[in-house]
Design an enzyme around this catalytic site. Sequence first.
Site, PDB file in Angstrom:
ATOM      1  N   HIS A 222      22.046  23.330   3.887  1.00 35.30           N
ATOM      2  CA  HIS A 222      21.092  22.997   4.869  1.00 35.30           C
ATOM      3  C   HIS A 222      21.251  24.061   6.020  1.00 35.30           C
ATOM      4  O   HIS A 222      20.707  25.203   5.748  1.00 35.30           O
ATOM      5  CB  HIS A 222      21.943  21.826   5.465  1.00 35.30           C
ATOM      6  CG  HIS A 222      21.091  21.054   6.563  1.00 35.30           C
ATOM      7  ND1 HIS A 222      19.750  21.348   6.818  1.00 35.30           N
ATOM      8  CD2 HIS A 222      21.351  19.738   7.349  1.00 35.30           C
ATOM      9  CE1 HIS A 222      19.411  20.356   7.688  1.00 35.30           C
ATOM     10  NE2 HIS A 222      20.338  19.392   8.252  1.00 35.30           N
ATOM     11  N   HIS A 261      13.001  24.056  -1.002  1.00 40.91           N
ATOM     12  CA  HIS A 261      12.862  22.760   0.238  1.00 40.91           C
ATOM     13  C   HIS A 261      12.659  21.433  -0.656  1.00 40.91           C
ATOM     14  O   HIS A 261      11.889  21.507  -1.460  1.00 40.91           O
ATOM     15  CB  HIS A 261      11.884  22.919   1.153  1.00 40.91           C
ATOM     16  CG  HIS A 261      12.159  22.412   2.208  1.00 40.91           C
ATOM     17  ND1 HIS A 261      11.876  20.853   2.618  1.00 40.91           N
ATOM     18  CD2 HIS A 261      12.988  22.604   3.667  1.00 40.91           C
ATOM     19  CE1 HIS A 261      12.313  20.483   3.682  1.00 40.91           C
ATOM     20  NE2 HIS A 261      12.778  21.365   4.286  1.00 40.91           N
ATOM     21  N   ASP A 312      14.917  28.737   7.142  1.00 41.18           N
ATOM     22  CA  ASP A 312      16.322  29.530   7.350  1.00 41.18           C
ATOM     23  C   ASP A 312      15.939  30.815   6.969  1.00 41.18           C
ATOM     24  O   ASP A 312      16.876  31.817   7.308  1.00 41.18           O
ATOM     25  CB  ASP A 312      17.387  29.063   6.551  1.00 41.18           C
ATOM     26  CG  ASP A 312      17.773  27.478   6.970  1.00 41.18           C
ATOM     27  OD1 ASP A 312      18.123  27.546   8.486  1.00 41.18           O
ATOM     28  OD2 ASP A 312      17.854  26.426   6.380  1.00 41.18           O
TER      29      ASP A 312
HETATM   30  N1  CMC Z   1      17.331  29.472  -5.793  1.00 45.55           N
HETATM   31  C1  CMC Z   1      17.150  29.371  -6.862  1.00 45.55           C
HETATM   32  N2  CMC Z   1      16.637  28.283  -7.588  1.00 45.55           N
HETATM   33  C2  CMC Z   1      16.332  27.134  -6.827  1.00 45.55           C
HETATM   34  C3  CMC Z   1      16.427  27.302  -5.414  1.00 45.55           C
HETATM   35  C4  CMC Z   1      17.098  28.534  -4.720  1.00 45.55           C
HETATM   36  N3  CMC Z   1      17.053  28.656  -3.357  1.00 45.55           N
HETATM   37  N4  CMC Z   1      16.244  26.130  -4.697  1.00 45.55           N
HETATM   38  C5  CMC Z   1      15.872  25.337  -5.704  1.00 45.55           C
HETATM   39  N5  CMC Z   1      15.811  25.879  -6.840  1.00 45.55           N
HETATM   40  C6  CMC Z   1      15.636  25.557  -8.087  1.00 45.55           C
HETATM   41  C7  CMC Z   1      16.753  24.862  -8.942  1.00 45.55           C
HETATM   42  O1  CMC Z   1      17.640  25.411  -9.746  1.00 45.55           O
HETATM   43  C8  CMC Z   1      15.954  23.640  -9.725  1.00 45.55           C
HETATM   44  O2  CMC Z   1      15.251  24.298 -10.960  1.00 45.55           O
HETATM   45  P1  CMC Z   1      15.727  23.636 -12.342  1.00 45.55           P
HETATM   46  O3  CMC Z   1      14.737  22.542 -12.152  1.00 45.55           O
HETATM   47  O4  CMC Z   1      15.217  24.535 -13.123  1.00 45.55           O
HETATM   48  O5  CMC Z   1      16.969  23.308 -12.635  1.00 45.55           O
HETATM   49  C9  CMC Z   1      14.691  23.410  -8.994  1.00 45.55           C
HETATM   50  O6  CMC Z   1      14.499  24.659  -8.095  1.00 45.55           O
HETATM   51  C10 CMC Z   1      14.911  22.393  -7.914  1.00 45.55           C
HETATM   52  O7  CMC Z   1      15.820  22.360  -7.241  1.00 45.55           O
HETATM   53  P2  CMC Z   1      16.742  21.210  -6.629  1.00 45.55           P
HETATM   54  O8  CMC Z   1      18.189  21.601  -6.090  1.00 45.55           O
HETATM   55  O9  CMC Z   1      16.820  20.068  -7.601  1.00 45.55           O
HETATM   56  O10 CMC Z   1      16.044  20.651  -5.432  1.00 45.55           O
HETATM   57  P3  CMC Z   1      16.336  20.088  -4.200  1.00 45.55           P
HETATM   58  O11 CMC Z   1      15.310  19.521  -3.532  1.00 45.55           O
HETATM   59  O12 CMC Z   1      17.630  19.088  -4.570  1.00 45.55           O
HETATM   60  O13 CMC Z   1      16.958  20.981  -3.181  1.00 45.55           O
HETATM   61  C11 CMC Z   1      17.490  22.643  -1.593  1.00 45.55           C
HETATM   62  C12 CMC Z   1      16.570  21.763  -2.197  1.00 45.55           C
HETATM   63  C13 CMC Z   1      17.154  23.280  -0.255  1.00 45.55           C
HETATM   64  C14 CMC Z   1      18.896  22.382  -1.555  1.00 45.55           C
HETATM   65  C15 CMC Z   1      17.538  23.805  -2.502  1.00 45.55           C
HETATM   66  O14 CMC Z   1      16.250  24.400  -2.742  1.00 45.55           O
HETATM   67  C16 CMC Z   1      18.420  25.038  -2.126  1.00 45.55           C
HETATM   68  O15 CMC Z   1      19.778  24.885  -2.461  1.00 45.55           O
HETATM   69  N6  CMC Z   1      18.056  26.086  -1.491  1.00 45.55           N
HETATM   70  C17 CMC Z   1      18.976  27.093  -1.166  1.00 45.55           C
HETATM   71  C18 CMC Z   1      19.585  26.757   0.188  1.00 45.55           C
HETATM   72  C19 CMC Z   1      18.774  26.788   1.458  1.00 45.55           C
HETATM   73  O16 CMC Z   1      17.987  27.636   1.531  1.00 45.55           O
HETATM   74  N7  CMC Z   1      18.843  25.767   2.237  1.00 45.55           N
HETATM   75  C20 CMC Z   1      17.998  25.733   3.531  1.00 45.55           C
HETATM   76  C21 CMC Z   1      17.373  24.296   3.174  1.00 45.55           C
HETATM   77  S1  CMC Z   1      15.708  24.163   4.085  1.00 45.55           S
HETATM   78  C22 CMC Z   1      16.499  23.989   5.980  1.00 45.55           C
HETATM   79  C23 CMC Z   1      17.308  23.267   6.085  1.00 45.55           C
HETATM   80  O17 CMC Z   1      17.637  22.011   5.477  1.00 45.55           O
HETATM   81  O18 CMC Z   1      18.309  23.584   6.936  1.00 45.55           O
END
Ligand code: CMC
Length: 375
Positions: A222, A261, A312
């Site tokens: 987050h 996201h 972010d």
């Molecule tokens: N780097 C590499 N792969 C990613 C990333 C990333 N940052 N984000 C998502 N993926 C991939 C993930 O591995 C998955 O791939 P697969 O289907 O092949 O397994 C696919 O994309 C879907 O990801 P998910 O984790 O199921 O998606 P989610 O909606 O549960 O997660 C998230 C959203 C924000 C937690 C995730 O994108 C993430 O971990 N991002 C990095 C941390 C980040 O930047 N957080 C800030 C979020 S936005 C603002 C806020 O809330 O503060």
Amino acid sequence: MGEVADGLKDIVASESSISRIELEGEEAVLEYRGYNIHDLAKHSNYEEVAYLLLYGELPTKTELELFSEELKERRELPPQVVGLLTHLSPFSHPMVALRTAVSYLGTMDRNISYTSHEISIEKAKNLIAKFPTIVAYFHRIRMGEKLVHPDDSLNHSANFLYMLHGEEPTETMVKAMDLDFILHADHEFNASTFAARVAASTLADMYACVVAATGTLIGPLHGGAAQRVMEMLREVALPWRADQYVREKIERGERIMGFGHRVYRSVMDPRTVELKRLAEKLSKEKESKWFEISVAIEESVRKYKNLLPNVDFYSASVYANLGIPDDLFVNIFAIGRIAGWTAHIIEQYETNTLIRPRARYVGATGRKYIPIDER
Ligand code: CMC
């Protein structure tokens, strides 16, 4: 029992009239109380946006003046809270200091357990006004520097930068900080706001709800992501090294911070659009390398993983160009978001249904108890 929705993905958990996210084809729309984020970014200021989120309407000139004055009057911290900040370990993460101070403020509020609209608005104004002071004071205390007290001649954003750095910021810096606070002020049912609403749904006091929110925001998935983005920018150090860095990270199956996201999957977050523009402007003015490195990383992440930068990602270079230390990034997010958190807590109190979902049990069942000597 219904379908399991891990992470409550795509679940519409409740109704809200605070902010609206709509994915319209190639574009995402974000509105606060019906006003488009790009319009607010262009024409408004943080005090006005905070008013809008709390009261649901844009203020008149007089209302805004009064609200801004009220915030100014509430900026200073009680001496007990300053004392608390001086007693915390200087190695404590500033976000831990912030949530501890919020909890302590609760001990001094005789109306802590009241949740009426008027009392809740008072608490919200108090928290919005004091968040920048808590963050700036703790930073100066941990650095062994003298406190810089709030200056009533400065607006919310200018005063924060003044208290943090100990010198009056330039107009460009103030505008950038203000825009950043506007962009972070609310975002529907993100994890920290939802945590606040879960707490509010039990009719817990506002300080408890805000502590829940701050405790949730710090996580690297987050608001804690921006600090990790900055670590990455420092590690990459030169734009031409971005491609190999990203490729290797993805090959190792690691996440790239600042990308992906839950809601904006194939369309760009409108806040990222604004922050990217701002990061470019500041990097040019400061002649810093952060924007160029960020763009190189964005291109490689799109190429290898087809992921978009989130709010972010470009926040990191904005903050670095404003001279904000990396570990304060999440606190900056919180200073903006406190307006949204408090608006949501009030909305939850006023439309309340206890938030209490079910879990599908997948563990062992019907086991026979074995006395301890026989195990
Ligand atoms: N780097 C590499 N792969 C990613 C990333 C990333 N940052 N984000 C998502 N993926 C991939 C993930 O591995 C998955 O791939 P697969 O289907 O092949 O397994 C696919 O994309 C879907 O990801 P998910 O984790 O199921 O998606 P989610 O909606 O549960 O997660 C998230 C959203 C924000 C937690 C995730 O994108 C993430 O971990 N991002 C990095 C941390 C980040 O930047 N957080 C800030 C979020 S936005 C603002 C806020 O809330 O503060």
